[in-house]
Write a protein that holds these residues in place. Structure first.
Motif, PDB file in Angstrom:
ATOM      1  N   GLN A  21       0.762  -1.244   0.159  1.00 13.90           N
ATOM      2  CA  GLN A  21       0.019  -0.236  -0.196  1.00 13.90           C
ATOM      3  C   GLN A  21       0.957   1.177  -0.099  1.00 13.90           C
ATOM      4  OE1 GLN A  21      -3.014  -0.067   3.285  1.00 13.90           O
ATOM      5  NE2 GLN A  21      -3.285   2.165   2.912  1.00 13.90           N
ATOM      6  N   ASP A  25       1.098   4.534  -2.800  1.00 17.92           N
ATOM      7  CA  ASP A  25       1.116   5.951  -2.414  1.00 17.92           C
ATOM      8  C   ASP A  25       1.954   6.575  -3.276  1.00 17.92           C
ATOM      9  OD1 ASP A  25      -0.894   5.327  -0.657  1.00 17.92           O
ATOM     10  OD2 ASP A  25       0.347   5.661   1.115  1.00 17.92           O
ATOM     11  N   GLU A  50      -6.071  12.299  -3.129  1.00 19.87           N
ATOM     12  CA  GLU A  50      -5.726  11.725  -1.682  1.00 19.87           C
ATOM     13  C   GLU A  50      -6.884  10.689  -1.347  1.00 19.87           C
ATOM     14  OE1 GLU A  50      -3.273  15.106   0.795  1.00 19.87           O
ATOM     15  OE2 GLU A  50      -5.229  14.996   1.148  1.00 19.87           O
ATOM     16  N   GLU A  51      -7.897  10.810  -2.050  1.00 16.83           N
ATOM     17  CA  GLU A  51      -8.949   9.799  -1.752  1.00 16.83           C
ATOM     18  C   GLU A  51      -8.492   8.535  -2.302  1.00 16.83           C
ATOM     19  OE1 GLU A  51     -13.060  12.437  -2.470  1.00 16.83           O
ATOM     20  OE2 GLU A  51     -12.254  11.157  -3.954  1.00 16.83           O
ATOM     21  N   ALA A  52      -9.059   7.413  -1.531  1.00 15.21           N
ATOM     22  CA  ALA A  52      -8.966   6.027  -2.371  1.00 15.21           C
ATOM     23  C   ALA A  52      -9.757   6.043  -3.512  1.00 15.21           C
ATOM     24  CB  ALA A  52      -9.384   4.964  -1.294  1.00 15.21           C
ATOM     25  N   ASN A  55      -4.847   7.546  -3.393  1.00 14.66           N
ATOM     26  CA  ASN A  55      -3.927   7.424  -2.429  1.00 14.66           C
ATOM     27  C   ASN A  55      -2.576   8.284  -2.464  1.00 14.66           C
ATOM     28  OD1 ASN A  55      -5.526   5.893  -0.957  1.00 14.66           O
ATOM     29  ND2 ASN A  55      -4.755   4.136  -1.957  1.00 14.66           N
ATOM     30  N   TYR A  56      -2.729   9.575  -3.150  1.00 15.83           N
ATOM     31  CA  TYR A  56      -1.556  10.539  -3.411  1.00 15.83           C
ATOM     32  C   TYR A  56      -1.196  11.227  -1.955  1.00 15.83           C
ATOM     33  CZ  TYR A  56      -1.168  10.244  -8.523  1.00 15.83           C
ATOM     34  OH  TYR A  56      -1.014   9.744  -9.855  1.00 15.83           O
ATOM     35  N   GLU A  57       0.009  11.283  -1.757  1.00 18.31           N
ATOM     36  CA  GLU A  57       0.442  12.259  -0.529  1.00 18.31           C
ATOM     37  C   GLU A  57       0.433  13.516  -1.321  1.00 18.31           C
ATOM     38  OE1 GLU A  57       3.441  10.407   1.440  1.00 18.31           O
ATOM     39  OE2 GLU A  57       2.353   9.072   2.061  1.00 18.31           O
TER      40      GLU A  57
END
Length: 292
Positions: A21, A25, A50-52, A55-57
């Motif tokens: 996971q 990201d 950033e949402e699933a 999943n970016y930071e």
């Protein structure tokens, strides 16, 4: 199988899952300008990415305009969401043209100039040559502007010279400029400010651009997003998604208005996303198709 071995295997599977996971990201730094429309779309994209399952930071790096171009060119930032072309930002791009990629248009009809409340008699910038004394602010005939490093600030200095205006430009921030406009508007007093479209102010107040017969501020332009040189190769999916992104006056205006109403860019953007999920999904779906 002994319980100890089962526990070890289970822990290993959890660790592997978390590791996978984490590898999924992706870190993204967006060079962000302190302008209403830029703050709006930057916060919107931060929340979406950033949402699933994406999943970016996402880090929003708030910088001045020239730093946005140099920072993206050097790779300190991955992308920035706003450059006005063909004219306004050409000089910012030129020193970095070999290290930047200018991507697709996401807003058309952008413009800038001198703006007054509709109750003001002046219709043209040329009218200010004779009416300048009317626009007294803090004891001097004044055009209230934004930061001195902005394109609109330098163009306003050109306008003052070209039209022979007996006025100064008072550089401030967008917040301070809008506060001055709001105060004058409430008291129905003359005020001239530097402003641009898109901007939430045109929904909040009855305003008009002063005609610019000498075309100092140029013609309408388009807003593009831009990236570091190798970004499309590193992230073809996001490149395709951002190229599919497009907002008209209603979409962008409602986003900015929501943020202004809530007083919180993240909360306003979240509410707007919730109310405009179909449009957002259209960008994402089109990007998916184009990335394949």
């Amino acid at each position: 199988m002994p319980r100890t071995m089962q526990a070890i295997l289970a822990a290993g599977l959890v660790a592997a899952s978390l590791n996978a996971q984490a590898q999924d990201d992706k870190a993204l730094t967006i060079g962000t300008l302190n302008w209403a429309e830029n703050i709006a779309v930057a916060n919107m994209w931060k929340l979406l990415l950033e949402e699933a399952p994406y999943n970016y930071e996402v880090e929003l790096s708030n910088v001045g305009k020239s730093v946005a171009f140099s920072g993206v060119a050097s790779g300190d930032m991955d992308i920035s969401l706003e450059t006005w072309l063909p004219a306004t930002d050409a000089s910012y791009i030129e020193p970095h043209k070999d290290q930047l990629v200018i991507h697709d248009v996401w807003y058309e009809g952008a413009g800038m100039g001198l703006v007054v409340p509709s109750y003001v008699e002046a219709e043209s910038i040329a009218d200010l040559a004779e009416q300048g004394e009317t626009f007294d602010y803090q004891g001097e005939p004044t055009i209230v502007g934004i930061d001195p490093g902005s394109s609109i600030s330098s163009l306003t200095e050109e306008a003052i010279e070209s039209y022979g205006l007996p006025m100064r430009q008072l550089s401030s921030s967008e917040v301070a400029m809008m506060a001055a406009l709001d105060d004058a508007y409430r008291r129905q007093e003359p005020m001239v400010v530097t402003l641009w479209s898109p901007h939430w102010a045109f929904a909040e107040y009855d305003l008009k651009y002063l005609d610019d017969p000498r075309n100092v501020y140029g013609d309408e332009e388009a807003i593009h997003w831009f990236s570091r040189k190798d970004f499309a190769e590193d992230d073809p999916w996001l490149t395709a998604v951002l190229n599919a992104w497009y907002m008209d006056d209603d979409a962008l205006g409602s986003l900015m208005a929501m943020i202004e109403e809530t007083g919180d860019p993240a909360e306003g953007a979240r509410q707007w996303i919730d109310e405009n999920r179909a449009l957002v999904e259209e960008w994402l779906a089109t990007g998916e198709e184009n990335a394949q």
